[in-house]
Design an enzyme around this catalytic site. Structure first.
Site, short mmCIF file in Angstrom:
data_model
loop_
_atom_site.label_atom_id
_atom_site.label_comp_id
_atom_site.label_asym_id
_atom_site.label_seq_id
_atom_site.Cartn_x
_atom_site.Cartn_y
_atom_site.Cartn_z
N ASP A 13 1.05 -1.40 0.06
CA ASP A 13 0.31 -0.13 -0.02
C ASP A 13 0.63 1.04 -0.20
OD1 ASP A 13 -2.19 1.33 0.12
OD2 ASP A 13 -2.54 1.17 2.15
N ASN A 61 -11.00 -3.22 -5.94
CA ASN A 61 -10.38 -1.77 -6.60
C ASN A 61 -10.18 -1.72 -7.63
OD1 ASN A 61 -6.59 -3.32 -5.28
ND2 ASN A 61 -7.58 -1.58 -4.75
C1 FPP Z 1 -1.62 -0.13 -3.37
O1 FPP Z 1 -1.54 0.85 -3.66
C2 FPP Z 1 -0.95 -0.80 -4.44
C3 FPP Z 1 -2.43 -1.18 -5.54
C4 FPP Z 1 -3.52 -0.75 -5.61
C5 FPP Z 1 -1.51 -1.85 -6.58
C6 FPP Z 1 -0.21 -2.55 -5.83
C7 FPP Z 1 0.79 -2.79 -7.42
C8 FPP Z 1 2.49 -3.04 -7.84
C9 FPP Z 1 2.96 -2.48 -6.76
C10 FPP Z 1 2.67 -2.86 -9.43
C11 FPP Z 1 3.14 -3.77 -9.61
C12 FPP Z 1 2.04 -5.34 -9.25
C13 FPP Z 1 3.52 -6.34 -9.64
C14 FPP Z 1 2.63 -8.05 -9.74
C15 FPP Z 1 3.88 -6.99 -11.24
P1 FPP Z 1 -2.81 2.68 -3.53
O2 FPP Z 1 -2.72 3.14 -5.35
O3 FPP Z 1 -3.91 1.77 -2.92
O4 FPP Z 1 -1.88 3.92 -2.67
P2 FPP Z 1 -2.71 5.09 -1.80
O5 FPP Z 1 -3.11 4.54 -0.47
O6 FPP Z 1 -1.61 5.75 -1.38
O7 FPP Z 1 -3.61 5.26 -2.84
#
Ligand code: FPP
Length: 233
Positions: A13, A61
């Site tokens: 996250d 998501n």
């Molecule tokens: C949460 O951060 C993260 C995600 C929803 C996406 C995770 C994806 C990756 C790390 C990309 C690469 C993955 C692979 C499997 C190659 P958020 O967007 O919820 O962050 P925030 O809480 O700050 O908004």
């Protein structure tokens, strides 16, 4: 002192906040998060961790903007086609947990291709939770149990907490250490059945900045926990 955890889960996250706090688009945070995951997968394998489960995209998501969902899906395809192959040369086997519907066909093809390419790798498993929900996984497992009971493959009295694992998306051992980056202290529907006795490491660090050094700190934290599994010393 505990041994190195066999199964580590990461709720990755903070990608979006990492980017916006630097005046960048949220997509830049996901891109950087991808680079971090690549480093951590190699590092975990070198430490002798056998399974790394990561939360790449939850069923919820899909509520995000179309622009962000499309960006993430394209980033995942890029990783599965180009980048993860390099990781897989290290002997890492990639598997997925989650529902296939309503993922795009090109995403499914890239997923199937990386699974096929890495199926014989033996060093470590990278379980990517994509279009994943922990409650959905339990509901889907119950449907499979019902099918097996109806088909006479298992008697309802034989079902127990251990053999229920084989009805989950992947038959993996329980999570020993669950890491959540990005300041929140919640499970967000991640591997609920498998985390029943997980030690939980929360950190304020946003996922893109969660590099090898802090991963080692999480492992140290785990190694120093007293795991009694309901027993007394
Ligand atoms: C949460 O951060 C993260 C995600 C929803 C996406 C995770 C994806 C990756 C790390 C990309 C690469 C993955 C692979 C499997 C190659 P958020 O967007 O919820 O962050 P925030 O809480 O700050 O908004």
């Amino acid at each position: 002192m505990n041994k190195i955890p066999k199964h580590v889960g990461i709720i990755m996250d903070g990608n979006g906040r990492w980017a916006t706090e630097q005046g960048l688009k949220r997509s830049a945070g996901h891109k950087e998060g991808g680079k971090t995951l690549e480093k951590l997968a190699k590092h975990a394998k070198n430490l002798g961790i056998k399974i790394l489960s990561v939360y790449a995209f939850s069923t919820d998501n899909f509520k995000r903007s179309k622009e962000e969902v499309d960006y993430l899906m394209n980033l995942l395809i890029y990783y599965f086609n180009e980048k993860l192959e390099t990781i897989c040369k290290e002997g890492i086997k990639v598997v997925f947990s989650g529902r296939r519907e309503p993922l795009r066909k090109d995403v499914l093809m890239a997923m199937d291709s990386i699974v096929k390419k890495t199926k014989d790798n033996k060093e470590c498993i990278l379980n990517i939770c994509l279009n994943y929900g922990g409650q959905e996984e339990i509901v889907d497992a119950i449907v499979k149990v019902h099918e097996d009971i109806t088909a006479g493959k298992i008697d309802k009295n034989e079902l127990n907490r251990e053999n229920f694992f084989k009805y989950l998306y992947q038959d993996l051992p329980p999570i020993d250490l669950l890491i959540r980056t990005g300041r929140e202290h919640r499970l967000s529907n991640f591997m609920l059945y498998q985390s029943y006795y997980a030690e939980i490491y929360f950190t304020d660090t946003y996922f893109p900045d969660f590099l090898e050094k802090e991963f080692d700190e999480a492992i140290d934290y785990y190694e120093n926990r007293d795991r009694r599994f309901g027993n007394v010393k």
